[in-house]
Design an enzyme around this catalytic site. Structure first.
Site, PDB file in Angstrom:
ATOM      1  CD  GLN A 219       6.116   4.100  -0.248  1.00  0.00           C
ATOM      2  OE1 GLN A 219       5.053   3.638  -0.635  1.00  0.00           O
ATOM      3  NE2 GLN A 219       6.825   3.536   0.714  1.00  0.00           N
TER       4      GLN A 219
ATOM      5  CG  HIS B  27       2.731  -1.634   0.212  1.00  0.00           C
ATOM      6  ND1 HIS B  27       3.590  -0.592   0.468  1.00  0.00           N
ATOM      7  CD2 HIS B  27       2.080  -1.304  -0.945  1.00  0.00           C
ATOM      8  CE1 HIS B  27       3.479   0.323  -0.495  1.00  0.00           C
ATOM      9  NE2 HIS B  27       2.564  -0.094  -1.352  1.00  0.00           N
TER      10      HIS B  27
ATOM     11  CG  ASN C 209       1.339   0.005  -4.641  1.00  0.00           C
ATOM     12  OD1 ASN C 209       1.797   0.610  -3.684  1.00  0.00           O
ATOM     13  ND2 ASN C 209       2.001  -0.972  -5.248  1.00  0.00           N
TER      14      ASN C 209
END
Length: 422
Positions: free
Chosen positions: A85, A247, A271
């Site tokens: 990300q 998140h 993640n």
């Protein structure tokens, strides 16, 4: 609810990939997309505000001055570990995408057969599910960079695969800009990537077997994801336990493992940030992993800084409130995760009842439908996909809530839905 990627495909902005590509190839040119230009307008105000981007440039991965040359679209298969990300808060999209990589057949339908080595003309295409149909989005491969660093999703480590970066750009174009990716709704991304329906499971109140649910869903090819609750600020922050507030995470596995003479349920998450991981029990390098004598340890566990980690199911339920499971047809929780084989689809278009019997906001809508099939029990599975009337990407998108009621005065099987803005 299974949707063939070859049918009902709409060309976004009327751009046809093959026509544009062949035109560029015949002239020895690289495609430049004027409908989503390499300019600040494509990034959007939310992500430009307060940023010092005077050195921002747009470059193609084929630029030899970038450290990722020569680029690949996909190298040795697409994986969630290809994703890293950037500055946009689009974990909700990337967590859904990370889950989709576990179903290569579904992923291939939206990635299609593309390459940096065969018929390369600086143009790529991706498909997303919107408004009840597949939408084909064409982009050029100019990406925003500062120096050697990509502003948004970028290849991880020495990885030179650019399919996640280009797919993120295509989704940004579909929604209007990269800023439209900055904080969104995880169920939206799950639907947009599959055309499926999402089952939302409340981890605090729903009586169900978490381990069996996750294992069965993943084995069935479902997408499984979750999200932490909002923190004290509007921005995602790393908490003391290593989780990130506000998140989204991909759920990638669940197992029973032997530990200190008993069985313990553990769950694995990924993640999109990469290296930021859980710091509690069953974390990477924990005493639980060192002390377990489970014979499957080497198959389940690797101590890597790749954003993927295990935690106990108990810790998971204490730190997450909802589990999102996306499938091509609705699922029930009666026996783990089972498809509802008598699924029937209905579509309501512009059928708004102006007088709101339930009270509340004037924009509330109600629809009436009947359950005509005989069911073995008293339960009926109802799943909703909220579709806007157009692909107008400039409007703000708001989450909706709905309730289903039985209406005795019509008949015992008639129900109506009350939609209202949160």
């Amino acid at each position: 609810m299974a949707h063939d990627a070859e049918t009902s495909v709409v060309k976004f902005k009327n751009q046809d990939f093959r026509t544009l590509r062949d035109h560029c190839l015949s002239r020895g040119q690289l495609f430049i997309d004027d409908t989503f230009p390499a300019a600040a307008s494509s990034i959007g105000e939310k992500l430009l505000r307060g940023k010092h981007l005077s050195k921002l440039e747009w470059k193609r991965p084929t630029s030899k001055d970038l450290p990722f040359y020569p680029p690949h679209f996909i190298l040795e298969g697409a994986s969630r570990f290809d994703i890293h990300q950037g500055i946009a808060g689009d974990c909700w999209f990337l967590a859904a995408l990370g889950s989709l990589t576990q179903n290569p057949q579904c992923l291939q339908k939206i990635l299609m057969d593309q390459s940096y080595s065969h018929q390369y003309a600086g143009i790529f295409q991706f498909r997303f599910w919107q408004c009840g149909q597949w939408v084909e989005v064409v982009i050029d491969d100019q990406l925003p960079v500062i120096g050697d660093n990509f502003l948004f999703v970028h290849p991880r480590g020495g990885n030179k695969e650019f399919w996640p970066c280009l797919m993120e750009k295509a989704y940004a174009k579909l929604l209007g800009s990269y800023s439209q990716l900055h904080y969104g709704y995880l169920p939206d991304a799950l639907v947009d990537l599959t055309g499926g329906v999402v089952t939302i499971i409340n981890l605090h109140s729903s009586p169900f077997d978490l381990l069996t649910t996750v294992k069965t869903a993943i084995q069935a090819g479902s997408m499984v994801a979750c999200a932490t609750e909002n923190g004290l600020t509007e921005e995602a922050k790393v908490m003391e336990n290593g989780l990130v507030s506000q998140h989204a995470y991909t759920v990638t596995g669940a197992e029973k493992i032997q530990y200190q003479g008993r069985w313990e349920d553990i769950i694995r998450l990924w993640n999109p940030w990469g290296k930021t991981e859980w710091k509690g029990r069953w974390k990477d390098g924990s005493k639980e992993w060192r002390e377990t004598h489970d014979p499957r340890k080497s198959q389940l566990y690797e101590n890597k800084e790749d954003g993927e980690f295990w935690m106990s199911c108990q810790d998971f339920q204490e730190n997450f409130s909802c589990l999102f499971i996306c499938n091509q047809i609705p699922i029930t929780m009666d026996h783990g995760v089972t498809p509802n084989e008598s699924w029937r689809q209905m579509r309501f278009t512009n059928q708004v009842i102006s007088r709101n019997r339930a009270g509340g906001h004037g924009r509330d809508m109600q629809y009436v439908f009947s359950v005509q099939e005989h069911t073995a029990g008293n339960n009926v599975v109802v799943a909703f996909t909220i579709m806007p009337q157009s692909l107008n990407t400039e409007e703000e998108r708001f989450p909706l809530q709905f309730q289903v009621f039985k209406v005795p005065q019509v008949c015992l099987t008639d129900v109506f839905i009350d939609f209202s803005h949160l």
